[in-house]
Design an enzyme around this catalytic site. Structure first.
Site, PDB file in Angstrom:
ATOM      1  N   ARG A  29     -60.792  91.353  48.690  1.00  0.00           N
ATOM      2  CA  ARG A  29     -61.413  90.163  48.095  1.00  0.00           C
ATOM      3  C   ARG A  29     -60.955  89.983  46.651  1.00  0.00           C
ATOM      4  O   ARG A  29     -60.858  90.955  45.902  1.00  0.00           O
ATOM      5  CB  ARG A  29     -62.946  90.275  48.131  1.00  0.00           C
ATOM      6  CG  ARG A  29     -63.458  90.223  49.551  1.00  0.00           C
ATOM      7  CD  ARG A  29     -64.967  90.160  49.675  1.00  0.00           C
ATOM      8  NE  ARG A  29     -65.314  90.510  51.039  1.00  0.00           N
ATOM      9  CZ  ARG A  29     -65.221  89.690  52.085  1.00  0.00           C
ATOM     10  NH1 ARG A  29     -64.827  88.440  51.906  1.00  0.00           N
ATOM     11  NH2 ARG A  29     -65.525  90.107  53.304  1.00  0.00           N
ATOM     12  N   ILE A  31     -61.129  89.267  42.846  1.00  0.00           N
ATOM     13  CA  ILE A  31     -62.159  89.646  41.873  1.00  0.00           C
ATOM     14  C   ILE A  31     -62.795  88.418  41.219  1.00  0.00           C
ATOM     15  O   ILE A  31     -63.920  88.486  40.713  1.00  0.00           O
ATOM     16  CB  ILE A  31     -61.547  90.593  40.815  1.00  0.00           C
ATOM     17  CG1 ILE A  31     -62.590  91.478  40.179  1.00  0.00           C
ATOM     18  CG2 ILE A  31     -60.740  89.838  39.773  1.00  0.00           C
ATOM     19  CD1 ILE A  31     -62.014  92.651  39.407  1.00  0.00           C
ATOM     20  N   HIS A 101     -48.513  87.812  46.849  1.00  0.00           N
ATOM     21  CA  HIS A 101     -49.808  87.838  47.526  1.00  0.00           C
ATOM     22  C   HIS A 101     -50.082  86.467  48.097  1.00  0.00           C
ATOM     23  O   HIS A 101     -49.800  85.449  47.479  1.00  0.00           O
ATOM     24  CB  HIS A 101     -50.938  88.249  46.576  1.00  0.00           C
ATOM     25  CG  HIS A 101     -50.887  87.574  45.237  1.00  0.00           C
ATOM     26  ND1 HIS A 101     -50.020  87.984  44.248  1.00  0.00           N
ATOM     27  CD2 HIS A 101     -51.571  86.519  44.743  1.00  0.00           C
ATOM     28  CE1 HIS A 101     -50.184  87.205  43.184  1.00  0.00           C
ATOM     29  NE2 HIS A 101     -51.119  86.302  43.461  1.00  0.00           N
ATOM     30  N   MET A 102     -50.643  86.465  49.296  1.00  0.00           N
ATOM     31  CA  MET A 102     -51.079  85.234  49.939  1.00  0.00           C
ATOM     32  C   MET A 102     -52.565  85.095  49.667  1.00  0.00           C
ATOM     33  O   MET A 102     -53.348  86.001  49.976  1.00  0.00           O
ATOM     34  CB  MET A 102     -50.802  85.339  51.443  1.00  0.00           C
ATOM     35  CG  MET A 102     -51.280  84.166  52.258  1.00  0.00           C
ATOM     36  SD  MET A 102     -51.183  84.584  54.012  1.00  0.00           S
ATOM     37  CE  MET A 102     -49.518  84.091  54.387  1.00  0.00           C
TER      38      MET A 102
END
Ligand code: 5GP
Length: 115
Positions: A29, A31, A101-102
């Site tokens: 998740r 932040i 990152h996706m």
């Protein structure tokens, strides 16, 4: 190499709320969530930006990232209503962490055009 915050998350040197892991990927998740569901799906290998992605080298990895996104979206209960997948690239793209990152965003209606 090995100097982004995401490498530290992969190596469990800093904590994260991990929702998915495979041999090649980790998902956790965000932040600072921008939607009720905001998850980052990252490869364990370091690729700084999407500009370094090579179709012949990384196609399997990218396919796995999309499979993971679909699997997580189902589990999060956001698949039916729809969601957004985003790769930011470079400074104009709004990229802050130089380990690809996706972003998987869902749980609310997304705006278009993006800011
Ligand atoms: P970018 O702007 O590079 O596309 O996205 C980076 C994302 O990583 C941001 O949404 C930011 O909130 C998230 N992020 C940055 N540092 C951390 C961290 O230490 N832990 C987690 N879970 N997310 C982080």
């Amino acid at each position: 190499m090995g100097n982004t915050i995401f490498t530290k998350i992969i190596n469990r040197e800093i904590p994260a709320d991990i929702v998915f892991e495979s041999d090649s990927l980790l998902a956790f998740r965000d932040i600072n969530p921008q939607a009720p569901t905001h998850i980052l799906i990252i490869p364990k290998i370091e690729i700084p930006t999407v500009r370094e992605i090579k179709g012949n080298e990384h196609s399997k990895l990218l396919g796995e990232m999309y499979d993971a996104a679909n699997q997580i979206a189902e589990k999060e209960g956001i698949a039916e209503e729809g969601f957004r997948l985003v790769f930011n690239c470079g400074s104009n793209g709004g990229q802050e962490v130089y380990h690809i990152h996706m972003h998987l965003l869902g749980g609310r209606k997304m705006n278009w055009p993006p800011g």
